[in-house]
Design a protein around this motif. Structure first.
Motif, PDB file in Angstrom:
ATOM      1  N   ALA A 204     -10.930  -3.973  -6.283  1.00  0.00           N
ATOM      2  CA  ALA A 204      -9.946  -2.935  -6.955  1.00  0.00           C
ATOM      3  C   ALA A 204      -9.368  -2.176  -5.643  1.00  0.00           C
ATOM      4  O   ALA A 204      -8.194  -1.539  -5.794  1.00  0.00           O
ATOM      5  CB  ALA A 204     -10.625  -2.183  -7.754  1.00  0.00           C
ATOM      6  N   TRP A 205     -10.128  -1.781  -4.687  1.00  0.00           N
ATOM      7  CA  TRP A 205      -9.600  -0.777  -3.544  1.00  0.00           C
ATOM      8  C   TRP A 205      -8.710  -1.514  -2.846  1.00  0.00           C
ATOM      9  O   TRP A 205      -7.430  -0.890  -2.310  1.00  0.00           O
ATOM     10  CB  TRP A 205     -10.734  -0.475  -2.888  1.00  0.00           C
ATOM     11  N   ASN A 206      -8.724  -2.714  -2.531  1.00  0.00           N
ATOM     12  CA  ASN A 206      -7.739  -3.488  -1.815  1.00  0.00           C
ATOM     13  C   ASN A 206      -6.473  -4.064  -2.649  1.00  0.00           C
ATOM     14  O   ASN A 206      -5.675  -4.709  -1.867  1.00  0.00           O
ATOM     15  CB  ASN A 206      -8.546  -4.484  -1.052  1.00  0.00           C
ATOM     16  N   GLU A 207      -6.619  -4.256  -3.963  1.00  0.00           N
ATOM     17  CA  GLU A 207      -5.613  -4.949  -4.522  1.00  0.00           C
ATOM     18  C   GLU A 207      -4.315  -4.322  -4.417  1.00  0.00           C
ATOM     19  O   GLU A 207      -3.919  -3.157  -4.370  1.00  0.00           O
ATOM     20  CB  GLU A 207      -5.881  -4.655  -6.007  1.00  0.00           C
ATOM     21  N   PHE A 208      -3.113  -5.127  -3.920  1.00  0.00           N
ATOM     22  CA  PHE A 208      -1.724  -4.763  -3.686  1.00  0.00           C
ATOM     23  C   PHE A 208      -0.955  -5.171  -4.591  1.00  0.00           C
ATOM     24  O   PHE A 208       0.137  -4.534  -5.234  1.00  0.00           O
ATOM     25  CB  PHE A 208      -1.539  -5.295  -2.055  1.00  0.00           C
ATOM     26  N   VAL A 209      -0.808  -6.476  -5.068  1.00  0.00           N
ATOM     27  CA  VAL A 209       0.186  -7.224  -5.992  1.00  0.00           C
ATOM     28  C   VAL A 209       0.229  -6.610  -7.139  1.00  0.00           C
ATOM     29  O   VAL A 209       1.652  -6.028  -7.422  1.00  0.00           O
ATOM     30  CB  VAL A 209       0.045  -8.705  -5.938  1.00  0.00           C
ATOM     31  N   PHE A 210      -0.730  -6.437  -8.036  1.00  0.00           N
ATOM     32  CA  PHE A 210      -0.729  -5.642  -9.079  1.00  0.00           C
ATOM     33  C   PHE A 210      -0.293  -4.240  -9.114  1.00  0.00           C
ATOM     34  O   PHE A 210       0.526  -3.794  -9.912  1.00  0.00           O
ATOM     35  CB  PHE A 210      -1.843  -5.923  -9.923  1.00  0.00           C
ATOM     36  N   ALA A 211      -0.941  -3.632  -8.262  1.00  0.00           N
ATOM     37  CA  ALA A 211      -0.569  -2.338  -8.169  1.00  0.00           C
ATOM     38  C   ALA A 211       1.061  -1.984  -7.682  1.00  0.00           C
ATOM     39  O   ALA A 211       1.500  -1.138  -8.138  1.00  0.00           O
ATOM     40  CB  ALA A 211      -1.444  -1.504  -6.788  1.00  0.00           C
ATOM     41  N   LEU A 212       1.629  -2.744  -6.856  1.00  0.00           N
ATOM     42  CA  LEU A 212       2.909  -2.859  -6.669  1.00  0.00           C
ATOM     43  C   LEU A 212       3.905  -2.950  -7.840  1.00  0.00           C
ATOM     44  O   LEU A 212       5.020  -2.277  -7.923  1.00  0.00           O
ATOM     45  CB  LEU A 212       3.162  -3.667  -5.456  1.00  0.00           C
ATOM     46  N   THR A 213       3.258  -4.004  -8.616  1.00  0.00           N
ATOM     47  CA  THR A 213       4.051  -4.503  -9.654  1.00  0.00           C
ATOM     48  C   THR A 213       4.205  -3.394 -10.892  1.00  0.00           C
ATOM     49  O   THR A 213       5.054  -3.201 -11.629  1.00  0.00           O
ATOM     50  CB  THR A 213       3.723  -5.769 -10.323  1.00  0.00           C
ATOM     51  N   LEU A 214       2.846  -2.962 -11.132  1.00  0.00           N
ATOM     52  CA  LEU A 214       2.670  -2.316 -12.533  1.00  0.00           C
ATOM     53  C   LEU A 214       2.931  -0.665 -12.235  1.00  0.00           C
ATOM     54  O   LEU A 214       2.764   0.078 -13.094  1.00  0.00           O
ATOM     55  CB  LEU A 214       1.197  -2.448 -12.836  1.00  0.00           C
ATOM     56  N   ILE A 215       2.981  -0.325 -10.852  1.00  0.00           N
ATOM     57  CA  ILE A 215       3.204   1.239 -10.680  1.00  0.00           C
ATOM     58  C   ILE A 215       4.763   1.403  -9.972  1.00  0.00           C
ATOM     59  O   ILE A 215       4.812   0.711  -8.872  1.00  0.00           O
ATOM     60  CB  ILE A 215       2.233   1.701  -9.721  1.00  0.00           C
TER      61      ILE A 215
ATOM     62  N   GLY B 270       4.314   8.820  -6.277  1.00  0.00           N
ATOM     63  CA  GLY B 270       2.937   9.616  -6.704  1.00  0.00           C
ATOM     64  C   GLY B 270       1.984   8.925  -6.907  1.00  0.00           C
ATOM     65  O   GLY B 270       0.747   9.410  -6.774  1.00  0.00           O
ATOM     66  N   SER B 271       2.112   7.781  -7.638  1.00  0.00           N
ATOM     67  CA  SER B 271       0.962   7.067  -8.180  1.00  0.00           C
ATOM     68  C   SER B 271       0.447   5.678  -7.359  1.00  0.00           C
ATOM     69  O   SER B 271      -0.383   5.285  -7.904  1.00  0.00           O
ATOM     70  CB  SER B 271       1.238   6.750  -9.745  1.00  0.00           C
ATOM     71  N   TYR B 272       1.212   5.390  -6.410  1.00  0.00           N
ATOM     72  CA  TYR B 272       0.766   4.450  -5.666  1.00  0.00           C
ATOM     73  C   TYR B 272      -0.611   4.513  -4.843  1.00  0.00           C
ATOM     74  O   TYR B 272      -1.233   5.726  -4.855  1.00  0.00           O
ATOM     75  CB  TYR B 272       1.662   4.369  -4.482  1.00  0.00           C
ATOM     76  N   THR B 273      -1.310   3.399  -4.849  1.00  0.00           N
ATOM     77  CA  THR B 273      -2.651   3.325  -4.075  1.00  0.00           C
ATOM     78  C   THR B 273      -2.511   3.229  -2.656  1.00  0.00           C
ATOM     79  O   THR B 273      -1.257   2.799  -2.186  1.00  0.00           O
ATOM     80  CB  THR B 273      -3.351   2.210  -4.646  1.00  0.00           C
ATOM     81  N   MET B 274      -3.494   3.095  -1.961  1.00  0.00           N
ATOM     82  CA  MET B 274      -3.499   3.109  -0.322  1.00  0.00           C
ATOM     83  C   MET B 274      -2.658   1.800   0.020  1.00  0.00           C
ATOM     84  O   MET B 274      -1.864   1.910   0.833  1.00  0.00           O
ATOM     85  CB  MET B 274      -4.674   3.387  -0.029  1.00  0.00           C
ATOM     86  N   PRO B 275      -3.141   0.615  -0.512  1.00  0.00           N
ATOM     87  CA  PRO B 275      -2.588  -0.593  -0.072  1.00  0.00           C
ATOM     88  C   PRO B 275      -1.147  -0.809  -0.032  1.00  0.00           C
ATOM     89  O   PRO B 275      -0.118  -1.249   0.477  1.00  0.00           O
ATOM     90  CB  PRO B 275      -3.152  -1.789  -0.864  1.00  0.00           C
ATOM     91  N   VAL B 276      -0.509   0.040  -1.239  1.00  0.00           N
ATOM     92  CA  VAL B 276       1.072  -0.058  -1.554  1.00  0.00           C
ATOM     93  C   VAL B 276       1.510   0.860  -0.684  1.00  0.00           C
ATOM     94  O   VAL B 276       2.898   0.717  -0.044  1.00  0.00           O
ATOM     95  CB  VAL B 276       1.503   0.284  -2.850  1.00  0.00           C
ATOM     96  N   ALA B 277       0.930   1.998  -0.453  1.00  0.00           N
ATOM     97  CA  ALA B 277       1.409   3.165   0.638  1.00  0.00           C
ATOM     98  C   ALA B 277       1.554   2.682   1.950  1.00  0.00           C
ATOM     99  O   ALA B 277       2.628   2.892   2.788  1.00  0.00           O
ATOM    100  CB  ALA B 277       0.756   4.380   0.583  1.00  0.00           C
ATOM    101  N   LEU B 278       0.636   1.594   2.478  1.00  0.00           N
ATOM    102  CA  LEU B 278       0.795   1.051   3.820  1.00  0.00           C
ATOM    103  C   LEU B 278       1.958   0.229   4.138  1.00  0.00           C
ATOM    104  O   LEU B 278       2.488   0.226   5.269  1.00  0.00           O
ATOM    105  CB  LEU B 278      -0.380   0.202   3.963  1.00  0.00           C
ATOM    106  N   ARG B 279       2.735   0.032   2.947  1.00  0.00           N
ATOM    107  CA  ARG B 279       3.901  -0.562   3.257  1.00  0.00           C
ATOM    108  C   ARG B 279       5.187  -0.032   3.869  1.00  0.00           C
ATOM    109  O   ARG B 279       6.175  -0.500   4.372  1.00  0.00           O
ATOM    110  CB  ARG B 279       4.391  -1.458   2.008  1.00  0.00           C
ATOM    111  N   TYR B 280       5.215   1.231   3.633  1.00  0.00           N
ATOM    112  CA  TYR B 280       6.030   2.207   4.067  1.00  0.00           C
ATOM    113  C   TYR B 280       6.112   2.443   5.582  1.00  0.00           C
ATOM    114  O   TYR B 280       6.856   3.013   6.269  1.00  0.00           O
ATOM    115  CB  TYR B 280       6.057   3.467   3.258  1.00  0.00           C
ATOM    116  N   PHE B 281       4.939   1.927   6.463  1.00  0.00           N
ATOM    117  CA  PHE B 281       5.005   1.983   7.640  1.00  0.00           C
ATOM    118  C   PHE B 281       5.884   0.783   8.330  1.00  0.00           C
ATOM    119  O   PHE B 281       6.068   0.794   9.681  1.00  0.00           O
ATOM    120  CB  PHE B 281       3.648   1.904   8.297  1.00  0.00           C
TER     121      PHE B 281
END
Length: 283
Positions: free
Chosen positions: A213-224, A228-239
């Motif tokens: 759950a901590w490292n999940e990226f695909v569903f977090a990017l799709t469902l959020i 402001g509700s992004y998780t860390m894996p999704v936030a990393l893509r802004y780098f």
């Protein structure tokens, strides 16, 4: 060559292979931490620099001060923690109860249910992306962390049930029957006899669930969609931009992202050992 010599050479070969596998697994983590404290000149150089010659914390300071996508890094960490801990708690309850039912009771369709658990684990998560997205949106949970928690529970539940089923089945029925003879109710027997013996398996399952759950990226990017509700894996893509990659920021944020996982593992590892000892004494 004597049997003793062959045995010694076999041990040496096995230990060497184990060390190589360990180094192969640890090298990405070492490189991530090392890069987080390197200057930009050392990061983008063509020379191999195993350790930062002049360690700097500018990347870590920038991640803390500037944040990511206009929000503090702590906000993304909190979102990831809410999703991971919520998935662990809900998944642990359903996994334990389901595993107990499958291991202790005989009912119609039990074998089919177990086979279905294996089939679900073989299905790629990406193949479930569109159906789960439609279900979450129709349920009114789109763009909410609770919706992501529900999806993560659904993805990790089959593994948890299958793993805990083995632990529950290994507990002798005679222990529960002895408790019933002594006047204990089913709930008391479950809580004071079965649960301590199954606790180590529950901890191991929780570790897998938390990391997933901590490292999940695909569903977090799709469902959020709300930043402001992004998780860390999704936030990393802004780098990562179209023209450049902020490797220092990525490695610094990734290093910070691994700290809660290590802390969680150290905490539950102690519980795992205590659960083993408690189960042995009560048994």
């Amino acid at each position: 060559m004597t049997p003793k010599t062959r045995k010694l050479l076999g041990k040496i070969g096995l230990n060497t292979a184990a060390v190589l596998v360990f180094l192969f697994a640890v090298f990405p983590v070492y490189w991530m931490i090392s890069t987080a404290f390197k200057s930009n000149e050392e990061i983008f150089t063509t020379r191999f620099i195993p350790f930062p010659t002049d360690p700097t914390i500018e990347h870590v300071e920038r991640v803390f001060s500037e944040g990511v996508a206009g929000h503090s890094i702590w906000r993304y960490m909190l979102n990831s923690a809410i999703v991971a801990i919520g998935t662990v708690l809900i998944g642990a309850v359903f996994s334990l109860l389901s595993a107990t039912a499958v291991a202790r009771f005989r009912f119609r369709g039990r074998t089919s249910f177990l086979i279905l658990l294996l089939i679900v684990q073989m299905v790629p998560a990406e193949a479930l992306l569109i159906p789960l997205f439609l279900m979450v949106r129709r349920a009114g949970l789109y763009d909410q962390l609770i919706g992501l928690i529900v999806v993560n529970v659904a993805l990790t539940l089959p593994f948890g049930i299958w793993m805990l089923r083995t632990f529950v089945a290994a507990v002798p029925r005679s222990l529960e029957e002895a408790a019933w003879i002594d006047g204990a109710s089913r709930f008391t027997t479950f809580w004071k006899v079965l649960f301590p013996l199954v606790a180590p398996g529950l901890v191991a399952t929780s570790i897998f669930t938390f990391i997933t759950a901590w490292n999940e990226f695909v569903f977090a990017l799709t469902l959020i969609s709300d930043q402001g509700s992004y998780t860390m894996p999704v936030a990393l893509r802004y780098f990562v931009s179209q023209r450049s990659v902020d490797w220092g920021g990525i490695m610094a944020a990734s290093t910070l992202m691994t700290i809660p996982v290590i802390i969680f593992f150290l905490l539950v590892q102690r519980r795992m050992v205590s659960g083993l000892v408690a189960g042995a004494v009560k048994g």
